[in-house]
Scaffold this active site. Sequence first.
Site, PDB file in Angstrom:
ATOM      1  N   ASP A  74      83.792  20.727  49.313  1.00  0.00           N
ATOM      2  CA  ASP A  74      84.528  21.325  48.202  1.00  0.00           C
ATOM      3  C   ASP A  74      84.616  22.815  48.488  1.00  0.00           C
ATOM      4  O   ASP A  74      84.106  23.666  47.752  1.00  0.00           O
ATOM      5  CB  ASP A  74      83.912  21.021  46.825  1.00  0.00           C
TER       6      ASP A  74
ATOM      7  N   HIS B 248      77.432  13.862  38.432  1.00  0.00           N
ATOM      8  CA  HIS B 248      77.956  12.682  39.140  1.00  0.00           C
ATOM      9  C   HIS B 248      76.884  11.626  39.407  1.00  0.00           C
ATOM     10  O   HIS B 248      77.198  10.448  39.541  1.00  0.00           O
ATOM     11  CB  HIS B 248      78.567  13.083  40.479  1.00  0.00           C
TER      12      HIS B 248
END
Length: 339
Positions: free
Chosen positions: A91, A231
Site C-alpha cells: 500500500d 482486517h
Amino acid sequence: MVASMASMATRFRTRAMVNLCYLAVVFCAFLVPSFAELQRIEHPTKSDASLSFLVVGDWGRKGFYNQSEVAFQMGRIGEKLDIDFVISTGDNFYDNGLEGVYDPAFRESFTNIYTAKSLQKQWYSVLGNHDYRGDAEAQLSPILRRIDKRWLCLRSFVLKTEKVEFFFVDTTPFVDKYFTEPDYTYDWRGVEPRKTYLANLLKDLDTALKKSTAKWKIVVGHHAIRSVGHHGDTPELIKFLLPILKANNVDLYINGHDHCLEHIASLDSSIQFLTSGAGSKAWRGDLKLHDNHAVKFVYDGQGFMSVKMTENSALIAFYDVAGKVLHKWKISKQLHSAI
Ligand SMILES: *[C@@H]1O[C@H](CO)[C@@H](O)[C@H](O)[C@H]1NC(C)=O
C-alpha cells in the site's frame, strides 16, 4: 466442382485452425512458464556482519496523516542503527496506487517524504491491495528506479544477505474478495489466470525456502496472516501460505495492511507475526482482541518497526510517531554445534 471447392475450403480452414492452435500452445508455453525460480537479489553485508533495517507499510499519502512525522523519525532511528535498507510492506500509494510511471504521486509520497540521509538506501517493496487498484505494473517498472534509484518493487522475490534470507510474497492475489468486489477494479495483468499464478507462486516459494541455507528466514507480504486489527487474520493465507512457512522453519512473517503495529507469537510454531502498517493514516480504536492469539504487543497509532540482526540474535523494536520505543523483543538462536 462447387462441392469439391467447398470441401477444399473446409480442409484449408481445418488446417489453419490446427496451425493456430499449435501456435497458441507454443506462445502460451513461453508466456506462462509452469514454474520458475523466484528472482534473487543479493544485498552486500557490512564488515561486522550485522544487518539492520526498518519496516514501514501503508504510507503513501503525500505527507499527510503524519506520514512526514513518521518519515522524520525513521530517519533518526535509521541513522542510529546504521540501517542497510528499508522494507515497505505495500500500500505504497493511496488511494489507488500509481496512475502510471510518471504519476507525480511517486515523488510526492516517496522521494520528497523520505528525505533523511539514513533513508537514502535501497528500499525493497511489495504491492498492496491499494497498489493493485492503479497501474500495478508501473510500480514494478525500471523507469521508477531511474526516477529514484532507491526504489525496487517486485511481485515476489528473494533477497539474500550473508546470514538472513528474505522472501517477498505478492499476497493480494490470494484474497478472494478482491476478485468479486463490485466497487473497485484491480489491475490483474500478470496475475490471471489466478489459479496458475497462485499455484506457481506457492511452489516457487516452497522451493526457494527449501533450498535456503540461511540461518534466518524472513517472509514479507502485504496482508497479515495473524492480526487483531481492523482486517484481522487473512484466511486465504492461513490456508495456503502458513503451512509452507511452518514446514520451512520461517522465523518472522512481516506484513502491513492493518494500519497498526503488532507482534503476535504463533501458538504452534516459532514464527513471530509482525505488523508494520502504520506509515500514515492509523485506525485508532479499531482492534479486535480475542484470546486465540498470543498477542505480545499491539498499538493502533502511527509508527514503524526496526530489526537489528547479528548471527545469533534478532532485536525487534516498534516506534510511535514521536520515535518513542513502544515494544522490544529479542530472539536468540544457538550457534549450531559442529557435531
Ligand atoms: C499526528 O500525531 C499526533 C501525535 O504526535 C496526533 O496528536 C495527531 O492526531 C496525528 N495526526 C493525524 C492526522 O493522525
